[in-house]
Design an enzyme around this catalytic site. Structure first.
Site, PDB file in Angstrom:
ATOM      1  N   ASP A  11       0.666  -1.207  -0.011  1.00  0.00           N
ATOM      2  CA  ASP A  11      -0.061  -0.345  -0.084  1.00  0.00           C
ATOM      3  C   ASP A  11       1.165   1.324  -0.060  1.00  0.00           C
ATOM      4  OD1 ASP A  11      -2.489   1.774  -0.221  1.00  0.00           O
ATOM      5  OD2 ASP A  11      -2.037   2.066   2.367  1.00  0.00           O
ATOM      6  N   SER A  12       0.431   2.527  -0.417  1.00  0.00           N
ATOM      7  CA  SER A  12       0.854   3.811   0.120  1.00  0.00           C
ATOM      8  C   SER A  12       1.572   3.871   1.249  1.00  0.00           C
ATOM      9  CB  SER A  12       0.195   4.896  -0.384  1.00  0.00           C
ATOM     10  OG  SER A  12      -1.115   5.045   0.091  1.00  0.00           O
ATOM     11  N   TYR A  43      -1.307   8.066  -3.181  1.00  0.00           N
ATOM     12  CA  TYR A  43      -1.141   7.767  -4.464  1.00  0.00           C
ATOM     13  C   TYR A  43      -2.323   8.610  -4.828  1.00  0.00           C
ATOM     14  CZ  TYR A  43       2.354   4.216  -4.437  1.00  0.00           C
ATOM     15  OH  TYR A  43       3.341   3.108  -4.050  1.00  0.00           O
ATOM     16  N   GLY A  44      -3.562   8.701  -4.405  1.00  0.00           N
ATOM     17  CA  GLY A  44      -4.962   9.267  -4.651  1.00  0.00           C
ATOM     18  C   GLY A  44      -5.041   9.966  -5.260  1.00  0.00           C
ATOM     19  N   CYS A  74      -4.419  -1.671  -1.408  1.00  0.00           N
ATOM     20  CA  CYS A  74      -3.716  -0.863  -1.681  1.00  0.00           C
ATOM     21  C   CYS A  74      -5.220  -0.470  -3.588  1.00  0.00           C
ATOM     22  CB  CYS A  74      -3.330  -0.406  -2.151  1.00  0.00           C
ATOM     23  SG  CYS A  74      -3.384   1.773  -2.990  1.00  0.00           S
ATOM     24  N   CYS A 189     -11.360   2.404   0.369  1.00  0.00           N
ATOM     25  CA  CYS A 189      -9.787   3.450   0.424  1.00  0.00           C
ATOM     26  C   CYS A 189      -9.115   2.211   1.832  1.00  0.00           C
ATOM     27  CB  CYS A 189      -9.043   4.652   0.544  1.00  0.00           C
ATOM     28  SG  CYS A 189      -7.671   5.387   0.881  1.00  0.00           S
ATOM     29  N   HIS A 191      -7.471   3.736   3.765  1.00  0.00           N
ATOM     30  CA  HIS A 191      -6.940   4.243   4.765  1.00  0.00           C
ATOM     31  C   HIS A 191      -7.961   4.135   6.111  1.00  0.00           C
ATOM     32  CE1 HIS A 191      -3.154   4.499   3.158  1.00  0.00           C
ATOM     33  NE2 HIS A 191      -2.594   5.553   4.202  1.00  0.00           N
TER      34      HIS A 191
HETATM   35  N1  DGL Z   1      -4.823   3.250   1.010  1.00  0.00           N
HETATM   36  C1  DGL Z   1      -4.346   3.578  -0.758  1.00  0.00           C
HETATM   37  C2  DGL Z   1      -6.256   2.715  -1.463  1.00  0.00           C
HETATM   38  O1  DGL Z   1      -6.272   1.969  -0.468  1.00  0.00           O
HETATM   39  C3  DGL Z   1      -4.206   4.717  -1.118  1.00  0.00           C
HETATM   40  C4  DGL Z   1      -4.626   6.394  -0.331  1.00  0.00           C
HETATM   41  C5  DGL Z   1      -3.482   6.811  -0.947  1.00  0.00           C
HETATM   42  O2  DGL Z   1      -2.402   6.832  -1.123  1.00  0.00           O
HETATM   43  O3  DGL Z   1      -4.259   7.577  -0.768  1.00  0.00           O
HETATM   44  O4  DGL Z   1      -6.545   3.224  -2.087  1.00  0.00           O
END
Ligand code: DGL
Length: 268
Positions: A11-12, A43-44, A74, A189, A191
């Protein structure tokens, strides 16, 4: 630990730990290596080109260690680059488990035609339309509303749970879900399970769908438990102490988190 029978999880940042936690439950004797690309999050809000560059570096790193199975913990990677990664790395011997594609069936289960599913996700995931297309393969008559949530990843990574701005941002996004009379709200996501307490101030907890159990279940149908002793090693690309602190809600990490340098993205 040696990595030949190890499952890579990527993941990020700390988001993928919500998946790792469930993987450890269903595969307690497996060895895992968790990779959080903290130098490059979020990453988003990045382009596909950038995300693919980061993803390839991580998978190549896994390959050099001898890892053969990779769980993409992710959504953004699953939405934007999974197909490219599969094409390039499957011939090199990697078996890749994507997130959205593996859980769409469970996410739609129990809903009837005309019901609305809202998906809270990064801007990149929402723009890709991947949740809508995967869910519509299961039931084309569900209404899927993808809600981009810029800033949510940073709330988690920086532990801004008590900040007024965080509350306002969450209220603003939840308003869209409520206006659409969502029957289910997907935490699209990895997170966002960290935000469940805040999110459930606006809608009942039971309405939220956290994909982590579904993904872990689908991985455990393919990878079987061994008689080994389970273990997890952690690699990140920036700030091990910050990572440990932000991880705490899902994973108490009592060992060294290794920080490694990866190639930097540059547009030529
Ligand atoms: N946790 C990741 C996801 O499920 C990426 C979140 C990010 O880095 O913006 O998309």
């Amino acid at each position: 630990m040696t990595y030949s029978d190890t499952i890579g999880v990527m993941d990020s940042g700390v988001g993928g730990l919500t998946i790792l936690k469930e993987l450890v439950q269903v595969l307690p004797s497996s060895k895992f290596i968790y990779f959080g690309d903290t130098a490059n999050l979020p990453y988003g809000c990045r382009s596909k080109e950038e995300i693919l560059f980061f993803n390839k570096n991580i998978l190549n790193f896994f390959l050099t260690l001898g890892v053969k199975d990779v769980v993409i913990a992710c959504n953004t990677t699953s939405a934007l680059t999974y197909e490219d990664l599969e094409k390039e790395f499957s011939p090199k011997g990697l078996r890749i488990f994507p997130l959205i594609q593996s859980i769409a069936h469970d996410a739609a289960e129990g809903l009837k035609s005309g019901d609305c599913i809202c998906v809270l996700s990064t801007a990149a995931t929402a723009k890709s339309g991947k949740y809508a297309s995967e869910i519509k393969k299961v039931n084309p008559d569900l209404k899927v509303v993808e809600i981009p949530c810029p800033g949510f990843t940073e709330i988690v990574e920086n532990r801004l749970y008590g900040a007024k701005e965080s509350y306002i941002a969450i209220e603003d996004r939840m308003k869209i879900a409520l206006e659409n009379k969502a029957k289910r709200i997907i935490l699209g996501c990895t997170h966002y399970p960290y935000l469940l307490d805040l999110l459930s101030e606006f809608a009942p907890r039971e309405i939220f769908f956290n994909p982590s159990k579904s993904l872990a279940k689908s991985v455990s149908k393919v990878i079987k438990n061994t008689n080994d002793k389970g273990d997890v090693d952690f690699y990140i690309t920036k700030d091990p102490d910050e990572f440990k602190n932000s991880a705490k809600m899902f994973f108490e990490i009592n060992k060294e988190v290794k920080c490694i340098k990866m190639p930097e993205f540059s547009r030529v």
